[in-house]
Design a protein around this motif. Structure first.
Motif: not given
Length: 286
Positions: A114, A143, A146-147, A149, A203-204, A206, A210
């Protein structure tokens, strides 16, 4: 003189370059890492003892308003033309759109670890080594989307859901409340929908976004500039409503000494939420 914060997609080529160069200069001076340290120090949640000033609390919005103002002031000490732009994630939603371009924040992290490999904040440039972190990783990570999930960014409907609530915040003044503009924007949700608005954006993105060291990714400032813009919009829409609580909880309350009321000092500054409600004489949004 009132200055203007612009949508990052509207920055000229020169404005993009000046913004990036000012951030890099703060990093070279060691000043940028002070902002990271401060955010880590105030990253406290419901389960922690003592005062919550920055997260899971009514003062989430004024705390970050002052935090962005301080960064903006530092940037302007380098270049007085620079302001903190905002990223409208309801419009620029792809992993290749602004601000994820090589002349701004760079792109996504590579699949293996990442690590961000493009743009001015990539570790390989030698200009953005992470020294203040909650892990020992020295490079910027992302990320986007979120690759493993995948999730989507919040929508305009998500913003409007928060903006239409006329009450600023409600007891018990933490991450569990289901009413009030503050938590609907901060984004602590239910088991079925755990992340809304601000939290969902973190969270999107990442990577380092986070945790408490999220300031290590310069997109942090663009996210919180947009959050601040939404507070300004809420204030204009609900002019009779103010920051709550107006008075601190009493000594018999389990929330005594744990939250900042409207006229109480907001640490680490000697300023109250009341004094941070009106920024119209300092900046405006375009």
């Amino acid at each position: 003189m009132v200055y203007v914060r612009k949508n990052v997609r509207k920055l000229t080529r020169s404005e993009r370059r000046r913004f990036v160069e000012a951030l890099l200069e703060l990093k070279r001076r060691g000043e940028y890492d002070e902002f990271v340290r401060l955010h880590i120090a105030f990253f406290r949640g419901d389960g922690d003892t003592g005062l919550r000033a920055a997260h899971m609390t009514p003062s989430f919005l004024p705390w970050h308003r002052r935090f962005v103002l301080d960064l903006e002031s530092a940037l302007q000490s380098v270049d007085d033309s620079v302001t903190v732009p905002y990223w409208d994630w309801t419009r620029d939603r792809s992993t290749t759109a602004v601000p994820w371009t090589d002349d701004l924040l760079g792109g996504n992290g590579r699949p293996r670890d990442r690590q961000v490999m493009t743009g001015p904040f990539a570790y390989v440039t030698g200009n953005w080594t992470i020294t203040e972190n909650i892990t020992n990783v020295e490079y910027l990570t992302r990320d986007l989307g979120r690759s493993r999930n995948p999730i989507d960014l919040p929508t305009r409907a998500d913003l409007n859901w928060a903006l239409k609530d006329p009450v600023y915040d409600v007891a018990p003044w933490n991450s569990t409340v289901t009413k009030g503009f503050r938590n609907k924007m901060e984004g602590w949700g239910s088991d079925s929908n755990p992340w809304r608005n601000h939290n969902r954006v973190h969270r999107w993105v990442g990577g380092v976004m986070l945790g408490g060291a999220s300031v290590n990714d310069p997109v942090f400032w663009l996210v919180h500039s947009f959050m601040d813009m939404q507070w300004t919009r809420w204030q204009r829409r609900h002019r009779k409503h103010r920051y709550l609580p107006a008075k601190p909880p009493g000594r018999g309350s389990r929330h005594y000494g744990r939250i900042v009321a409207r006229h109480e000092p907001l640490p680490p500054w000697d300023v109250t939420p009341d004094e941070l409600e009106d920024m119209s004489e300092i900046y405006r949004y375009a």
